[in-house]
Design an enzyme around this catalytic site. Structure first.
Site, mmCIF file in Angstrom:
data_model
loop_
_atom_site.group_PDB
_atom_site.id
_atom_site.type_symbol
_atom_site.label_atom_id
_atom_site.label_comp_id
_atom_site.label_asym_id
_atom_site.label_seq_id
_atom_site.Cartn_x
_atom_site.Cartn_y
_atom_site.Cartn_z
ATOM 1 N N LYS A 34 -9.071 -61.548 -20.403
ATOM 2 C CA LYS A 34 -9.492 -62.768 -21.313
ATOM 3 C C LYS A 34 -9.024 -62.201 -22.849
ATOM 4 O O LYS A 34 -8.637 -63.179 -23.706
ATOM 5 C CB LYS A 34 -11.242 -62.341 -21.190
ATOM 6 C CG LYS A 34 -11.839 -63.875 -21.788
ATOM 7 C CD LYS A 34 -13.095 -63.599 -21.419
ATOM 8 C CE LYS A 34 -13.624 -63.722 -19.894
ATOM 9 N NZ LYS A 34 -15.129 -63.586 -19.887
ATOM 10 N N LYS A 40 24.865 -51.116 -9.442
ATOM 11 C CA LYS A 40 23.626 -52.042 -9.144
ATOM 12 C C LYS A 40 24.001 -53.454 -8.590
ATOM 13 O O LYS A 40 24.866 -53.830 -9.424
ATOM 14 C CB LYS A 40 22.556 -52.014 -10.179
ATOM 15 C CG LYS A 40 23.065 -52.494 -11.413
ATOM 16 C CD LYS A 40 21.859 -52.580 -12.725
ATOM 17 C CE LYS A 40 21.137 -54.098 -12.434
ATOM 18 N NZ LYS A 40 21.872 -55.338 -12.792
ATOM 19 N N HIS A 71 14.051 -53.142 -12.953
ATOM 20 C CA HIS A 71 14.905 -54.261 -13.705
ATOM 21 C C HIS A 71 14.029 -54.771 -14.704
ATOM 22 O O HIS A 71 12.791 -55.115 -14.280
ATOM 23 C CB HIS A 71 15.563 -55.403 -12.977
ATOM 24 C CG HIS A 71 16.529 -56.113 -13.758
ATOM 25 N ND1 HIS A 71 16.317 -57.064 -14.754
ATOM 26 C CD2 HIS A 71 17.811 -55.902 -14.104
ATOM 27 C CE1 HIS A 71 17.464 -57.532 -15.163
ATOM 28 N NE2 HIS A 71 18.314 -56.720 -14.809
ATOM 29 N N GLY A 112 30.543 -55.733 -18.257
ATOM 30 C CA GLY A 112 31.838 -56.210 -19.030
ATOM 31 C C GLY A 112 32.754 -54.866 -19.730
ATOM 32 O O GLY A 112 33.822 -55.063 -19.582
#
Lengths: 407, 407
Positions: free
Chosen positions: A93, A168, A259, A355
């Site tokens: 809450k 992965k 992740h 990359g």
């Protein structure tokens, strides 16, 4: 305090009496009311009553802005030994009650005792790989959606040849007809064996565990039966308890990499949500993640460096009574950043690149090799520019020519 | 667009080229790269490629502030038919990529088809209660932690005597030795029967479903076997998929009320998180919540009224191919607000009160009666002040004297 879990909040309010607010929380989220209880009832209820531990007030940056850090202790007797119960108690809450962010949780010994934590942890993952003396290297598939098994296998093989320790799945690769779970595991593990026969190096493949909540454990076991030796799990999409149940399942015998997908819905606001060191650090670790990915301070998906280091610090903190979790700062990483990463995170880190591996002008395998050469150089305190000139280090030289470097 | 799910984001960036950013999302979260693919490969990959539907730019309130609403379509073929897969696809990594908030999701027909939605919905809940012509009234226990079965039973009985239609557990009541699940259900349902023999009115008791994720369904069935006729569930602490699995389990034969605990970690920031109409509206409904609690615009736990009404609108929207969910705006509600609530939300609403029932000077039963009298007055367009003067409406009169009213 024994038998209390302590929550720390940051609460913004330009007008509030923060002491009164803290008292209101301590009572409202536990026994409900206090001052109007008869004395006899108070004696019975005292063990259920929350306690204000501290109220620290601050002036904000904006004119008139005020905030306070509140620490409230919640009696263990009020909640069951699971993360949903604790989070609902301390921030269910309350999360909706104005500008308030949950910064930290300190678990009582009794609460912690219900959580075995990471089944492997940093040392366990190192032992599986037989690598104890250097940071690990993880790579990510270049692209996976729409690719078939032979393409994935080829991508995997190229990555493995570069000397990475872990590969992965992409976290957005779900059960699909082109690369279904077991077939994907079989194809990738056969590529891992082929590469190992050439490089002599072991490798963990973290396959993305997805599907209905009730099928997660069964899917994990199917993957393991097919040869998977690690799991990737989108923990926040399923809740910490799902991670806890997977990590404490005796038949799930492989490390789990958590992740951070969806984490940005929680941590970046100063006023709302759950702070990154708790969200991606302490809760992931207590729930049993052997490795935890989180945004690095180097890339486009940015988390401020002090927050990064706070996540790492919690994953490694010896005060928690469970194994440590491997920090995996991710995004924007190329070989020229390796000395910086090791300076920031130490040697117990997983250098994780996508990359920065696949984008190497000589290809994916050279991309991995460049990272390994950069890691070796950094460990021996050799400047990257010097290491790049060594015989056999052409991959590193080309990486630095391509992406630059920071010493 | 057929076979695509469309995500709408609000993205703040004072410098970005929003069109370029949208393209980057559409490609990056699907096929990974596009412009450098060979033409033959593009033909194969096209069905996996995300599409930019629209980019709408705005000037912000602060000088130089700019934001844009981006709509991106994601091909169904890329993800499995579950909410974790969809959320991880559209907002997993992206949630961490700067100031971006997920505003909405439009499900494809194919995706929706995997979700039966609420098993009861508004009409089903009304049928169980036999109440079709007025808003429902829900009450919340005054306090539960540290209370034993006989105390809880007595609280329940007092609430039931007041003519409430639903009584919900406190969301912070977990499995505990004083009031364990099955004993609690038995005690409360026996109180419900006792009250029904006096009032002639049916009542649903939403017992709080807690525990380990893997035991939720079994715990629900234990509760039902013990007599529970509704369930309260902290859906966000366990994930939407857990709610979906519970609601579509054929052996869970009672309505489920979703509690918004932890929602404030997601929705209040303008820059981050998930907007309330999606978080507490569309996703709760598609996942199968028969009733959804959310902060009312009337109390201390505040959500702006337009956001409230947007949540309600999504819960009732006939465009979604599942049953509607009962909106339950909660917090700060007393009998004097009933005409306003009905004007804001219409008759298909659950009037939900805690303090506004238990705090009645004549006690809990009178508190419920005051609400029922207020509801009857509002339905016949009689001003509350007039209704308060009617014979038999003393409870309402005292409530209005205590808390005031708004017409």
């Amino acid at each position: 305090m024994n038998n209390y879990c302590v929550a720390t909040y940051r609460c913004y309010d330009d007008k509030a009496d923060f002491h009164k607010k803290a008292q209101g929380i301590a009572v409202g989220l536990t026994v409900g009311s206090w001052t109007d209880l008869p004395e006899a009832r108070k004696a019975e209820m005292e063990k259920h009553l929350g306690r204000v531990i501290s109220v620290t007030e601050f002036e904000g940056n904006a004119p008139g802005e005020r905030y306070a850090d509140l620490q409230i202790a919640y009696p263990d007797v009020n909640f069951s030994r699971d993360i949903p119960a604790l989070l609902v108690t301390v921030f269910g809450k309350l999360s909706m009650d104005g500008r308030i962010k949950l910064l930290d949780l300190d678990f009582s010994d009794d609460f912690s005792a219900a959580f075995p934590g990471p089944a492997f942890g940093i040392q366990g993952v190192r032992s599986l790989l037989g690598v104890h003396d250097r940071p690990l290297l993880m790579s990510i598939f270049k692209s996976v959606i729409g690719h078939d098994l032979s393409n994935l296998r080829e991508q995997f093989y190229r990555q493995a040849l570069g000397g990475v320790d872990l590969i992965k799945d992409d976290e957005i690769l779900f059960e699909n007809p082109l690369t279904p779970l077991e077939k994907r595991v079989e194809a990738c593990m056969s590529a891992a064996q082929q590469a190992e026969s050439e490089t002599g190096q072991k490798l963990l493949y973290a396959v993305n565990l997805t599907g209905p909540t009730s099928q997660l454990a069964a899917n994990a076991k199917r993957a393991i039966a097919a040869g998977a030796n690690a799991i990737l799990f989108n923990a926040l999409a399923y809740g910490y308890d799902a991670l806890h149940e997977l990590s404490s399942d005796p038949d799930i015998t492989v490390p789990i990499a958590a992740h951070p997908a969806l984490a940005g819905a929680f941590y970046p606001s100063p006023h709302y949500g759950i702070a990154a060191p708790l969200l991606l650090g302490k809760l992931m670790r207590i729930a049993g993640a052997d490795l935890v990915l989180f945004p690095s301070p180097y890339g486009s998906v940015v988390m401020p460096k002090e927050e990064n280091l706070a996540v790492q610090s919690v994953l490694m903190n010896p005060a928690l009574p469970v194994r440590t979790s491997f920090p995996v700062p991710s995004a924007g990483i190329h070989p020229g950043l390796v000395p910086l990463i090791l300076r920031d995170f130490g040697n117990d880190v997983v250098v994780n690149a996508g990359g920065g591996i696949h984008g190497h002008p000589q290809g994916t395998a050279a991309g991995g090799q460049a990272f390994r050469q950069a890691i070796a150089a950094a460990l021996s305190s050799m400047p990257l520019t010097e290491a790049a000139g060594l015989e056999g280090n052409e991959a590193l030289k080309i990486a630095i020519d391509t992406w630059g470097y920071k010493e």
